[in-house]
Design an enzyme around this catalytic site. Structure first.
Site, PDB file in Angstrom:
ATOM      1  N   CYS A 119      48.056  50.433   1.038  1.00 35.04           N
ATOM      2  CA  CYS A 119      49.481  50.068   1.124  1.00 35.04           C
ATOM      3  C   CYS A 119      50.299  50.454  -0.100  1.00 35.04           C
ATOM      4  O   CYS A 119      51.263  51.226  -0.014  1.00 35.04           O
ATOM      5  CB  CYS A 119      49.619  48.566   1.357  1.00 35.04           C
ATOM      6  SG  CYS A 119      48.838  47.960   2.871  1.00 35.04           S
TER       7      CYS A 119
ATOM      8  N   HIS B  23      55.274  47.178  -1.618  1.00 35.04           N
ATOM      9  CA  HIS B  23      54.074  46.413  -1.304  1.00 35.04           C
ATOM     10  C   HIS B  23      54.305  44.915  -1.473  1.00 35.04           C
ATOM     11  O   HIS B  23      55.153  44.487  -2.260  1.00 35.04           O
ATOM     12  CB  HIS B  23      52.911  46.863  -2.189  1.00 35.04           C
ATOM     13  CG  HIS B  23      51.615  46.220  -1.851  1.00 35.04           C
ATOM     14  ND1 HIS B  23      51.121  46.170  -0.566  1.00 35.04           N
ATOM     15  CD2 HIS B  23      50.699  45.563  -2.621  1.00 35.04           C
ATOM     16  CE1 HIS B  23      49.963  45.539  -0.563  1.00 35.04           C
ATOM     17  NE2 HIS B  23      49.688  45.159  -1.786  1.00 35.04           N
TER      18      HIS B  23
END
Length: 509
Positions: free
Chosen positions: A87, A141
């Site tokens: 991610c 994130h």
């Protein structure tokens, strides 16, 4: 597989407020008022979503009517690749327009601004050029935001992380069976990750389960993300906007209201031909190609065929619920009459393996399903609208594409490493010979694998200068069952691709 039923409740988020400071950069032109209003941008993201959409000929027949309709109004990029199958590194790359070898963000904990305080992120550049920039949900994130990117003091809360509140409700789950199995299997010689039994159990309780939500999922962060995005559309509809909307699903744990889970029959799921109970390196492939343990699902335990089918159903049901939330946002965009002057982008941060070669996660995957991600760009007036594009694209191409489509100047003091996809939006079959690169790092410091995707080949090599082996995959072998790297017939192909990979890896700062 444990199934948790979560009912509605209020979640109290942790506030992380802070006013986004206005920053002046030399040689930056701020947008001036003009007779023709610049296009808006609605930027939609999904987390851990591989190309498992109806419009991408979903292997498991996922039902995604809203994203299918969006692809018909724009261009679907069939060969778009992330730069890192995790991610934070992926998002840091696409949102700064820089390769992960330059961002230095190779873990889920690093913040790009710590090393590069003066870099200009994608939403920040729109803000500096006169756009209203707001977000809801996960764009950067989880827990890592970019205050310089947004107009107002955006509160970061549990609801914005979408899946975090599911973790917090772990106390409603009777974890005795999964804990018992995880503890047993973590002691098995098949599982050698270095994790302790306690760590494995804790991770499994968070991630390795199916969550069934009450109603339409009103208590979940993704539902609230759609709600907040709809509010933002109403609030900023009278000025050019960059509105970002980030859904966490289908990130583990697979989470969905019952009615979406009911769309699928686990017995009808056809498992991949290379399905395995445990992460398994196929004969002829480098050992480094498959990590020895799973990070998201089937943690420290083997996957039976029955449980695998159930988890796949839950994953695609999560995608269907995400699609439903996307549909809510797009319906409001249409209701407000904003579609004709709004560029809509949908993309994911990275791909995912669903049991292929026994792998149930994205981390470390340099295979096609680990790095290939959906990308749909619906821009009014493009000649290619309604078509698909087979040219190779990269996620970090989105930054230069959007600023070109909106008529913004390229930053003069900031180098973008992606390529604008605007020519392909006008002609999806235009000449285009640019490869895509993806890397993986186990330690967050060095590159352990580098992949190159061209129109004809997928190549990856592991370790410094390929010392830990390489794989050459032919896209006409869609399940990636045969490694051609050791075939003398393809020696020159491997040499050329290896040079590309090593030159790319050498740019690590």
């Amino acid at each position: 597989m444990a199934i948790v039923r979560i009912t509605r409740r209020n979640f109290i988020g942790r506030a992380a407020a802070g006013a986004a400071a206005a920053i002046a950069f030399p040689n930056i032109l701020r947008a001036q008022k003009s007779a023709a209003r610049r296009p808006n941008v609605l930027f939609l993201m999904s987390d851990d979503c591989r190309v498992e959409l109806g419009c991408y000929a979903s292997r498991f027949h996922a039902k995604t009517p809203n994203l299918d309709a969006l692809s018909k109004s724009g261009i679907r990029f069939d060969r778009n690749y992330c730069q890192f199958p995790l991610c934070n590194p992926s998002r840091a790359s696409l949102l700064t327009g820089r390769n992960p070898t330059r961002t230095g963000v190779l873990t889920n904990r690093a913040r790009f601004r710590d090393a590069h305080p003066d870099w200009i992120s994608l939403p920040q550049w729109f803000r500096l050029n006169g756009y209203a920039t707001v977000r809801a949900g996960k764009i950067f994130h989880g827990g890592i935001d970019d205050p310089k990117a947004w107009d107002d003091a955006t509160e970061w809360s549990v609801a914005d992380e979408g899946g975090a509140q599911s973790y917090e409700l772990g106390h409603v789950l009777d974890t005795s069976k999964i804990a018992e199995r995880t503890a047993r299997d973590l002691r098995s010689p098949k599982f050698n990750s270095g994790a302790t039994v306690t760590e494995g159990i804790q991770r499994a309780r968070y991630s390795d389960r199916i969550v069934i939500l009450d109603g339409n999922g009103e208590g979940h962060g993704d539902f609230k993300t759609a709600e907040r995005t709809i509010e933002n559309l109403g609030k900023y509809k009278d000025r050019p906007f960059f509105i970002a909307c980030g859904f966490v699903k289908p990130h583990s744990p697979p989470t969905t209201p019952q009615k979406f889970f009911d769309l699928y029959d686990p017995k009808a799921i056809q498992l991949p031909p290379d399905f395995a109970a445990w992460p398994t390196v196929p004969a002829g492939f480098p050992a480094a190609a498959i990590r020895p343990h799973n990070a998201d699902l089937f943690i420290g335990r083997g996957a039976s065929e029955a449980e695998a089918r159930e988890v796949i159903c839950a994953y695609i049901a999560s995608i269907s619920w995400m699609d439903w939330n996307v549909g809510r946002v797009l319906s409001e965009l249409d209701r407000m009459g904003l579609r004709e002057n709004t560029i809509v982008v949908f993309m994911a941060d990275h791909g995912y393996q669903l049991g292929e070669k026994g792998k149930w996660s994205k981390a470390g995957s340099l295979f096609e399903m680990g790095t290939r991600v959906p990308l749909i760009i619906s821009a009014p007036g493009m000649n290619g609208n309604g078509q698909s594009c087979l040219r190779i694209a990269q996620s970090l191409d989105v930054y230069p594409t959007l600023i070109e489509l909106c008529g913004l100047p390229r930053p003069t003091d900031y180098e973008l490493e992606g390529e604008s996809l605007a020519p392909l939006l006008n002609n999806p079959s235009a000449e285009w010979d640019k490869p895509a690169f993806s890397i993986w790092s186990e330690d967050g410091k060095t590159i352990h694998g580098t992949a190159v995707r061209t129109a004809q080949w997928r190549y990856a090599e592991y370790g410094a200068n390929g010392r830990d082996g390489a794989m050459l995959l032919d896209p006409t072998d869609p399940n990636e069952l045969k490694n051609l790297a050791n075939d003398e017939k393809y020696k020159s192909v491997c040499e050329g691709l290896s040079k590309l990979a090593r030159d790319y890896a050498a740019t690590l700062v």
